[in-house]
Write a protein that holds these residues in place. Structure first.
Motif, short mmCIF file in Angstrom:
data_model
loop_
_atom_site.label_atom_id
_atom_site.label_comp_id
_atom_site.label_asym_id
_atom_site.label_seq_id
_atom_site.Cartn_x
_atom_site.Cartn_y
_atom_site.Cartn_z
N UNK A 352 -12.59 -9.18 2.77
CA UNK A 352 -12.12 -9.61 1.44
C UNK A 352 -12.78 -8.78 0.35
N UNK A 353 -14.09 -8.50 0.51
CA UNK A 353 -14.82 -7.72 -0.49
C UNK A 353 -14.21 -6.32 -0.61
N UNK A 354 -13.93 -5.71 0.56
CA UNK A 354 -13.36 -4.36 0.55
C UNK A 354 -11.99 -4.36 -0.09
N UNK A 358 -10.88 -2.34 -3.29
CA UNK A 358 -9.78 -1.38 -3.23
C UNK A 358 -8.74 -1.70 -4.31
N UNK A 359 -8.48 -2.99 -4.51
CA UNK A 359 -7.50 -3.39 -5.53
C UNK A 359 -8.00 -2.99 -6.92
N UNK A 360 -9.31 -3.23 -7.16
CA UNK A 360 -9.90 -2.87 -8.47
C UNK A 360 -9.75 -1.37 -8.71
N UNK A 361 -10.07 -0.59 -7.67
CA UNK A 361 -9.99 0.86 -7.79
C UNK A 361 -8.56 1.30 -8.11
N UNK A 362 -7.63 0.68 -7.41
CA UNK A 362 -6.21 0.98 -7.60
C UNK A 362 -5.81 0.70 -9.05
#
Ligand SMILES: O=C(O)CCC(=O)C(=O)O
Ligand SMILES: [Fe+2]
Length: 372
Positions: A352-354, A358-362
């Motif tokens: 979940x953390x990853x 990843x969503x934040x980065x996107x």
């Protein structure tokens, strides 16, 4: 620390085989049906197994005469048992019959459930109120998933220890070769083999199931249907300690019956599924418990544990490994046990953390692109 699976001798090497589709049990228990008792019949398998399986019979078979149901179920059980297992079941039956027809119980009153004489009043009251609140009022939960409480009257503990002593004297006098309680404990006796199976089954159904339904629903606590009940002994000329292991059970009740001893603490090291059984212990999973005569400890079978050396005196514990056929079957089709396995939980959190990262980065990238 290397991990052991404590197993009951007769259950080793069990295998399953596919059944032809014409002869199948239904996949879900029929809860409205009350199964019959098969205790009075000569059977190749435990009568309790027939009673438990009855709820899985196709609906048109439920009201057939008992011998027809026995025939159908025995046929299924035999197909499930490779020949070796079948022979083992037969041998074990003969072994038990030999004990039952020769061993004279010392305290006959132990062989029939007598709640008022066995349990302390506080425990009986909590069970009769049958709510999480009433259970918690008599229990401590010193670490997550380990419950301790006063359960048996001192008189019951004394009688059971005297009965075990008398069983051991009989074994010695007869030079009878008994089956050890499990693959790890060499001293003690399997109470089920000495005629206490029915009483212990009542103990499981009436006094462990109400607790396991509330505290361990996710590991089969709702559907316990068989048990392995034994007494283990530690001290001079007995076992000294018990290595790090998981039990062959969904839920284990471990009660110290007595006597006087030093040491013998239980150490717990986190709950694990089969895949993670050998992984590292986290500091918050470390918990040690000092046995007190009369006190029960209730925990999941997959809560990794062991017993430290009993350095002096004599320690006698009653252990009941409670099992659920349904849970074992369902487990075969799952690989995420994050509702109870410490490491599945950690892996899930990490996934979940990853995924959040990843969503934040996107989102950042998209914003960056739209901002330019
Ligand atoms: O000695 C004890 O109290 C632990 C026994 C135990 O863990 C077992 O028999 O599975
Ligand atoms: Fe154990």
């Amino acid at each position: 620390m290397s991990m052991d699976y404590a197993t009951e001798k007769v259950r080793e090497n069990g295998n399953g085989v596919e059944l032809p589709s014409t002869q199948r049990l239904i996949p879900f228990e029929n809860k409205e049906h009350s199964p019959e008792s098969y205790e009075d019949m000569q059977l190749d398998y435990s009568p309790l197994l027939f009673s438990s399986l009855e709820r899985y019979l196709p609906p048109n078979m439920l009201n057939l005469p008992r011998d027809r149901k026995v025939h159908f179920l025995s046929d299924i059980l035999t197909r499930y048992s490779p020949q070796g297992e079948h022979t083992r079941v037969q041998k074990h039956r003969t072994y038990r019959q030999k004990i039952l027809s020769n061993y004279e119980p010392r305290h006959k009153e132990l062989y029939t459930m007598n709640a008022a004489n066995f349990f302390v009043p506080s425990f009986l009251k909590a069970i009769s109120e049958n709510s999480e609140e009433s259970f918690r009022s008599i229990m401590a939960e010193p670490t997550a998933g380990v419950y301790t409480f006063e359960m048996f009257q001192p008189k019951f503990c004394e009688m059971l220890m005297a009965e075990v002593e008398s069983m051991e004297r009989w074994v010695h006098d007869q030079r009878f070769h008994i089956i050890c309680p499990n693959t790890m404990n060499k001293y003690g006796v399997v109470l089920d083999d000495f005629g206490l199976e029915t009483m212990l089954n009542k103990l499981m159904e009436g006094y462990i199931c109400p607790l396991s339904r509330v505290f361990f629903p996710e590991v089969g606590g709702l559907t316990l249907d068989s048990h392995h009940g034994f007494v283990v002994e530690y001290g001079v000329n007995r076992d000294i300690e018990l290595g790090f292991h998981v039990d062959d059970s969904e839920v284990t009740l471990n009660v110290c019956l007595g006597e006087q001893f030093y040491g013998g603490d239980l150490f717990f090291r986190g709950v694990r599924c089969d895949k993670h059984v050998n992984t590292e212990t986290q500091s918050e999973e470390v918990f040690d418990y000092a046995h007190i005569p009369g006190q029960a400890v209730l925990h999941r079978g997959c809560h990794r544990h062991g017993a430290r050396a009993t350095v002096s005196g004599h320690r006698v514990n009653l252990v009941i490994w409670c099992r659920s056929t349904v849970f074992r079957e369902l487990k075969k089709h799952q690989n995420d046990f994050s509702s109870w396995c410490g490491d599945c939980q950690r892996e899930k959190k990490e996934r979940q953390r990853l995924s959040v990262a990843a969503t934040k980065l996107e989102l950042l990238k998209r914003n960056g692109i739209s901002a330019s």
